[in-house]
Design a protein around this motif. Sequence first.
Motif, PDB file in Angstrom:
ATOM      1  N   THR A  66       0.836  -1.189   0.000  1.00  0.00           N
ATOM      2  CA  THR A  66       0.000   0.000   0.000  1.00  0.00           C
ATOM      3  C   THR A  66       0.876   1.246   0.000  1.00  0.00           C
ATOM      4  OG1 THR A  66      -1.630  -1.202   1.306  1.00  0.00           O
ATOM      5  CG2 THR A  66      -1.904   1.178   1.142  1.00  0.00           C
ATOM      6  N   PHE A  90      -1.424   7.043   4.202  1.00  0.00           N
ATOM      7  CA  PHE A  90      -1.664   6.251   2.997  1.00  0.00           C
ATOM      8  C   PHE A  90      -2.089   7.169   1.857  1.00  0.00           C
ATOM      9  CE2 PHE A  90      -2.691   3.032   6.334  1.00  0.00           C
ATOM     10  CZ  PHE A  90      -1.766   2.077   5.971  1.00  0.00           C
ATOM     11  N   ARG A 100      -6.571   5.057   2.139  1.00  0.00           N
ATOM     12  CA  ARG A 100      -6.805   3.802   1.425  1.00  0.00           C
ATOM     13  C   ARG A 100      -8.177   3.773   0.781  1.00  0.00           C
ATOM     14  NH1 ARG A 100      -5.741   0.554   6.828  1.00  0.00           N
ATOM     15  NH2 ARG A 100      -6.809   2.451   7.503  1.00  0.00           N
TER      16      ARG A 100
END
Length: 354
Positions: A66, A90, A100
């Motif tokens: 990620t 993220f 995300r």
Amino acid sequence: MPMPAPSRHILLASACLAGGLLAGPAFAQHTTVYGVIDGFAGSIRTESPGAPAVSRTVVDSGGMQTSFVGVAGAEDLGGGLKAVFQLEAFLRNDTGAAGRFDGDAFWARSAAVGFEGGFGRTTFGRNTAPYFVSLLEFNPLADSFVFGPMIAHTFRGTLAGDTGMSNSIRLQTAGRGPWRSDLLWSAGEERGTQPDRKRGRAFDGVIHYGSGPFAASLAYRSIDLSGTLAPGDGREQKAWLLGASYDLKAAKLFAQYQDIADSGAGPATEVDVRTWQLGASVPLGPGKLLASWANSKIEDADPLSSEKRDGWALGYDHLLSKRTDLYAMLYRDALKSPAGPTERVIAVGMRHRF
């Protein structure tokens, strides 16, 4: 011609430099900016019983890992003690969006401050969960949420909680010989009144052993889920994870066993999922051949739900340098007995660490 506005990185670097100069020689401060950008292109095909198959061509982020950007720093306080901090966010580099998913906290990966010394490291805030670290250390696909069978059967399965825990205290010990521990306690939502005052309260911990080519860990997570189905239901989840690896040089072998059990909300909602994972990482040319298989047995009170889940992944990770790699992956995951959805992913991508 007007001068362009300074970038965030330039401003951050300037601020860090100024901070370091102001700190003085007695208390030196060090700050770094780092992260991972991972993008891939491929095809995702989903099949469900009684429905036509659906195929999608995608350009997405976070294939092998990620994507995220982080800032971390330390200040020497003297006597072997340091003040430390870590902020990690993220991002979805396919669209430029933060997080995300929509609604994800900006610093969802990590947002913590604390101390480091001879005892180890203690931090307060949103900390990376030790259970998650143990999960990625003992499977060849590590923390891939797109291609990793063990990650899919865990965090895209029945495990409650995230890869990071908010409102938490984390203690990483310095280690005694081949042993070290990583412990976390989270206050959860910490409601002031009943019922379900302790909803989200969690303990997350790992004992790790490593000596020569062999390494192993035992991880445990318990989390209070009371009130998630009905007020005062007393729901709780406990999870155990045993992992091991052995490096033969010609191949590194991985194995994991996991048990996730829900209880307290009544027999109709109790679930017990037992999962095995076997994998290997084989050096091949300038890269590695990666293979992983995971199988879950699902026990619950619903006779119509699937009782088995099988997933496997096979691919090649080509190292262009220590920071940059190209990869090609094939992944398949299916629910069985009775048959449920099946997902297949074929993709090629690139990852760069900075």
